[in-house]
Motif scaffolding. Structure first.
Motif, PDB file in Angstrom:
ATOM      1  N   LEU B 344       0.671  -0.996  -0.229  1.00 18.80           N
ATOM      2  CA  LEU B 344      -0.280   0.325  -0.118  1.00 18.80           C
ATOM      3  C   LEU B 344       0.773   0.947   0.077  1.00 18.80           C
ATOM      4  CD1 LEU B 344      -3.312  -0.851   2.077  1.00 18.80           C
ATOM      5  CD2 LEU B 344      -2.723  -1.035  -0.436  1.00 18.80           C
ATOM      6  N   ASN B 345       2.401   1.148   0.291  1.00 20.43           N
ATOM      7  CA  ASN B 345       2.934   2.839   1.132  1.00 20.43           C
ATOM      8  C   ASN B 345       2.832   2.345  -0.921  1.00 20.43           C
ATOM      9  OD1 ASN B 345       2.978   3.104   3.423  1.00 20.43           O
ATOM     10  ND2 ASN B 345       4.488   1.314   3.703  1.00 20.43           N
ATOM     11  N   ARG B 346       3.445   1.639  -1.170  1.00 23.99           N
ATOM     12  CA  ARG B 346       3.921   1.357  -3.377  1.00 23.99           C
ATOM     13  C   ARG B 346       3.085   2.012  -3.358  1.00 23.99           C
ATOM     14  NH1 ARG B 346       6.678  -3.139  -6.129  1.00 23.99           N
ATOM     15  NH2 ARG B 346       6.183  -2.030  -7.763  1.00 23.99           N
ATOM     16  N   ILE B 347       1.597   2.286  -4.026  1.00 22.71           N
ATOM     17  CA  ILE B 347       0.326   2.547  -4.397  1.00 22.71           C
ATOM     18  C   ILE B 347       0.446   3.671  -4.116  1.00 22.71           C
ATOM     19  CG2 ILE B 347      -1.983   2.573  -3.963  1.00 22.71           C
ATOM     20  CD1 ILE B 347      -1.891  -0.814  -4.432  1.00 22.71           C
ATOM     21  N   CYS B 348       0.506   4.518  -2.914  1.00 17.99           N
ATOM     22  CA  CYS B 348       0.824   5.209  -2.373  1.00 17.99           C
ATOM     23  C   CYS B 348       1.924   6.318  -3.671  1.00 17.99           C
ATOM     24  CB  CYS B 348       0.676   5.356  -1.062  1.00 17.99           C
ATOM     25  SG  CYS B 348      -0.267   6.820  -0.324  1.00 17.99           S
TER      26      CYS B 348
END
Lengths: 598, 398
Positions: B344-348
């Motif tokens: 989810l961090n990378r998506i962000c």
């Protein structure tokens, strides 16, 4: 007045009424071949498709007969369904005679008999016409026998024709002028004109279709509508010759239109009598009956964004359909909508179809209901047609439901099956009598609620299409009413609640549960669908969870295709209605209302 | 269809890409030839003679030339099809030489080859090794002759077993076997025996695909006409879970819906690129590419593709530039098919949306129902979650 004839055509469905009308119009040159399209008078798409006439249309033809005189023929088209029987009656009142059309191959059918009896009530002169004589299966002699035996008419006078090929059309026209009487009436007498239909014109407002019985109608006249008590100034009168043709006046015996500043069809009542304000008639014409809504259903737009369009569409429909009533309604599952009143189930279907086709709206309709009279323990009386307004059962002293007197005409061999159907539908005082050898009329007093569900379909099925059905409201009778709720994973779907007789509650609830179980797609959890009366669960179905929906392969780099598929599913999901965590598709709401026709 | 771009437009449009810092790009070559067409297959394939095969091999290199100097460095090369093993080794050699002349391909790039058992001989495997093939994916599909006949395969179970033995002996980095399940009439016990058979061979990787009925295939038509039946969803689910359980017990890591590795190093590095938006270039008919925020794909019909490359025109059928929402949906749809899930961090960072904040209720609902779990910043599907990855991806508001 001797050169006027007003008539209608009565026939069983599919016996060629519209085709014959087209041919008569063509023969009289009211329409050029270039303008001609089949079934000119059935102007709504839905009428053409289903081969039925819902709104009556009327045309005045000019025919130069073999005797050299030119006659004015008023062909008054009649709607062909029991929901619209008040319109049929108004149309029949405007005629002196009728062509009784019988298919040369199929012979006399139930509806022919029913319509004949209706026409005879109005004392119309009948001319039997045997149509479709060009068919290989035509059997004119047998049909003549049936006309004599089943209808009691003299078949020697029957006119033979084929509306399709045009054979015998002139004979039909000659029979009209020779055998139907001209109208009676005195052009100098006080005005009495019957409104037998009304149409909405976006530029001119409401156009009243009238038959002048006594006196005359002319431009500038101040008129009074005797039942509504409203007064208008006549702006224009004229003849209906497929298009409106202005004239100076409409005198006794004539059929035509009146434009008088009426804004909406709902302002006036079909069947009302027009008279002159200055020299009024003593009394209106007989037979007036107010069109009353007897079936109610809530209409919701599939997508809440369509609500404003639904408002506009209903407003427009109402301009042209006085029988439609509506008021605001709302549902937790389906959002804002309207509670609508209809003359019957076909009327409901017609409105639904018109909203869909003419206004491009996708809709969800709740289960149709009749209007119940509820007496509370404190003596107060309520009218309830909407299950959501059903009071707490503890506060109810008693309920009454509307009853009708149903009349079914059919060949003798179906009596047993129809009696059983009536018994199943809580029919009381069922009796039958022979109309003619082999033909029976059965009457039964039945709750209207039993008829609106699927009675007509069942009747058609048990009589193989030979049963005709008509009904009139009679009274209200005590009933044992319960409210059935449908729960999806323990949440009530308010739009599916309905009021039913206690004896029918379990069957109806099960039917709904089964339909929902068939149409709600499986989801990743188990779904319980229950029917309940108060706290008692009376029916139950389960939709098992699916455990796998993922596709096997997702490589080779063609990600777009897979994504588009998901996007499509996501869009479909947006159109779903959420009840708790359960997604219910529109098709489920539609399917539960469909009846079993197996 | 967009106007056909010129070579320099191709460069500007598709290839001014920043090379990924951590991983190189993937190179896919579509071999559109088979000796016979399997009844369930919906890939772009044809049965053609030597002349057309030769023209195709020349065409692939000419197509690669259009992407010369594209700025991508490739660290995987995947020959898929079709039947890559039916291409004679000399021709494969010329393709490799040609590609290396046009494109930046890492010294240590991993080379994948899909093979049919009937093409596997001591001679061919030796040559493949010499050509630098590291991973062979063997289309066994079943160890049951009756099932092989039903699928329209050309080999028998014994040929497949012999092929596996030869491959294992040849010293490839990874030997993988493809199996198909969900054939009508297949029992859990029967399928379990198939899996046990595969595991007992000592292979490094397994791909187990549930039989899919594509509309345009003979199977799809037979299904539509009621001539064959699809296994009911309940049994499909049962077979899916059985596959994962049996293989986990045998020490295989089910790292994706249909893919199982005996050790992490045997996971498919090439396929991983499709799942996490790493750039890839596809050559040959129907091949798809992703780079520079665009997806494009080649003409599907071999002749149309051939005509284009022969006349020096890019054989591109169409392209799209996925929107942010579309990319997000892809990231979820692909990521949730793998046990690694989505970071989810990378998506962000990539898409500027904090799914944990915008979809708290959805994530919570599926965590409670046991379909998802949070592992630091990663949202990972459980096994039951993998099975409904499509539902999971669909449920997010993007």
């Amino acid at each position: 007045m001797d050169d006027i004839r007003s008539f209608c055509i009565i026939a069983h469905i599919d016996h060629g009424k519209s085709t014959l009308a087209d041919r008569l119009i063509q023969h009289c040159g009211a329409v050029t071949d270039r303008e001609f399209r089949d079934q000119i008078l059935d102007s709504m798409d839905i009428e053409r498709e289903r081969g039925i006439t819902i709104k009556s249309n009327t045309v005045t033809l000019e025919y130069t007969a073999r005797d050299g005189r030119t006659y004015r023929l008023n062909l008054i088209d009649t709607p062909g369904h029991v929901d619209f029987s008040h319109e049929v009656r108004r149309s029949l009142m405007s005629c002196e005679g009728a062509l009784l059309l019988v298919d040369a191959a199929q012979g006399v059918e139930a509806q022919t008999v029913a319509n004949l009896y209706l026409a005879l009530e109005y004392d119309l002169e009948m001319v039997p016409v045997i149509n479709k004589i060009d068919l290989p299966a035509a059997d004119v002699e047998r049909v003549k026998e049936e006309i004599e035996e089943d209808l009691g008419l003299d078949a020697d006078d029957a006119v033979l024709c084929s509306a399709k090929t045009g054979d015998g059309i002139e004979e039909v026209l000659e029979a009209i002028i020779q055998r139907l009487p001209p109208p009676a009436g005195d052009p100098e007498a006080p005005l009495q004109a019957l409104i037998f239909d009304a149409q909405y014109d976006p530029y001119r407002g409401v156009v009243l279709l009238v038959r002048v019985m006594e006196g005359s109608l002319r431009r500038g006249q101040k008129i009074l509508l005797m039942h509504t008590g409203k007064e208008y100034d006549v702006e224009e009168v004229g003849l209906l010759q497929l298009k409106r043709v202005k004239t100076d006046e409409l005198a006794a015996g004539m059929v035509g239109y009146v434009i008088a500043g009426v804004k909406a069809v709902s302002e006036i009542a079909v069947g009302d009598t027009i008279t002159d304000v200055e020299a009024p008639a003593d009394a209106p014409l007989p037979g007036y009956k107010e069109a009353k809504s007897v079936v109610f259903s809530s209409i919701y737009p599939m997508s809440t964004e369509e609500y404003p369009e639904l408002i506009k569409a209903l407003e427009k429909l109402k301009l042209n359909d006085a029988a439609l009533t509506y008021e605001k309604d709302s549902s937790a599952a389906l959002g804002f909508g309207f509670r609508c009143g209809f003359l019957g189930l076909l009327h409901l279907e017609v409105v639904q179809e018109r909203l869909r086709r003419e206004y491009d709206l996708s809709l969800i309709l709740s289960a149709p209901s009749v209007r119940y009279r509820i007496t509370l323990t404190d003596g107060q009386e309520l009218w309830v047609d909407n299950p959501s307004l059903y009071p707490d059962p503890g506060s109810i002293d008693g309920a009454e439901e509307p009853y009708i007197k149903a009349s079914v005409m059919m060949p003798e061999r179906y009596v047993g099956a129809v009696m059983e159907l009536c018994r199943d539908r809580r029919g009381e005082n069922t009796t039958f009598s022979y109309l003619a050898v082999g033909r029976v009329e059965l009457t039964s007093e039945m709750p209207l609620a039993e008829v609106i569900f699927d009675f007509y379909d069942r009747l058609k099925s048990v009589t193989q299409g030979y049963g005709s059905f008509d009904y009139e409201m009679i009274d209200y009778r005590p009933t044992d009413l319960v409210k059935v709720d449908i729960l999806v994973n323990a949440e009530v779907v308010d739009a599916l609640s309905q009021l039913v007789h206690r004896d029918k509650a379990r069957a109806r609830a099960l039917h709904y549960c089964e339909r929902l179980a068939d149409t709600i797609p499986r989801q990743q959890f188990k779904i319980a669908i229950q029917g309940a009366v108060g706290g008692d669960i009376i029916a139950r179905k389960t939709i098992n969870a699916y455990r796998k929906d993922v596709t096997a392969k997702c490589y080779g780099g063609d990600i777009s295709r897979k994504r588009k598929l998901l996007e499509k599913q996501k869009k479909g999901k947006k159109r779903m209605k959420m009840v708790g965590a359960v997604e219910i598709p529109q098709s489920a709401f539609v399917a539960v209302l469909k009846t079993d026709r197996d | 269809m967009p106007p056909i771009p010129t070579k320099s437009e191709i460069r500007n449009r598709y290839l001014l890409m920043k090379p990924s810092p951590s991983t190189g790009a993937g190179l896919y070559i579509h071999v559109p030839f088979c000796t016979s067409v399997c009844l369930y297959c919906d890939f772009a394939v044809t049965i053609a003679g030597e002349e057309r095969r030769n023209a195709w091999a020349v065409g692939v290199v000419r197509e690669a030339e259009m992407y010369a100097d594209c700025g991508l460095t490739f660290d995987t090369i995947y020959l898929g099809g079709g039947t890559p093993s039916s291409v004679v080794p000399e021709r494969l050699d010329s393709i490799f030489v040609g590609l290396r002349g046009q494109l930046e391909i890492n010294e240590g790039a991993v080379c994948y080859l899909e093979a049919n058992p009937e093409d596997v001989t001591l001679e061919t495997t030796t040559l493949w090794r010499q050509l630098g093939v590291d991973v062979v994916s063997l289309g066994v599909q079943s160890f049951d002759d009756e099932a092989l006949g039903f699928l329209g395969r050309q080999h028998s179970a014994s040929v497949a077993l012999a092929a596996v033995e030869i491959l294992l002996a040849a010293g490839f980095h990874t030997v993988s076997v493809d199996l198909i399940y969900g054939l009508s009439g297949q029992t859990p016990g029967g399928w379990k025996a198939q899996l046990a058979r595969a595991v007992s061979l000592g292979i490094d990787h397994l791909s187990c695909y549930q039989l899919t009925f594509h509309e345009d295939t003979l199977f799809g038509r037979r299904l539509a006409h009621g001539l064959i039946e699809q296994v009911p969803e309940r049994e499909q689910a049962e077979l899916f879970f059985l596959t994962h359980e049996v293989l986990a017990d045998a020490g295989f890591e089910g790292y994706e819906v249909s893919n199982f590795a005996a050790a992490t190093r045997h996971r498919s590095r090439h396929n991983q690129k499709y799942w996490d938006h790493t750039p890839y270039l596809g050559l040959g008919p129907s091949a798809h590419s992703l780079a520079n925020g665009r997806r494009w794909w080649n003409r599907r019909k071999v002749r149309q593709w051939q005509t284009a490359v022969d006349s020096g025109r890019p054989p591109i059928e169409d392209e799209e530039r996925p929107s942010r929402e579309e990319l997000l949906l892809e990231a979820l749809m692909l990521g949730l098919r793998t046990t690694d899930g989505v970071d989810l961090n990378r998506i962000c960072e990539r898409h500027g949306i904090d799914l944990l904040a915008t979809n708290a209720a959805t994530i919570d609902r599926f965590c409670k129902s046991g379909h998802l779990h949070m592992d630091e910043s990663r949202l990972r599907p459980t096994l039951t979650g993998l099975a409904i990855a499509d539902t999971l991806a669909r449920s997010f508001n993007l």
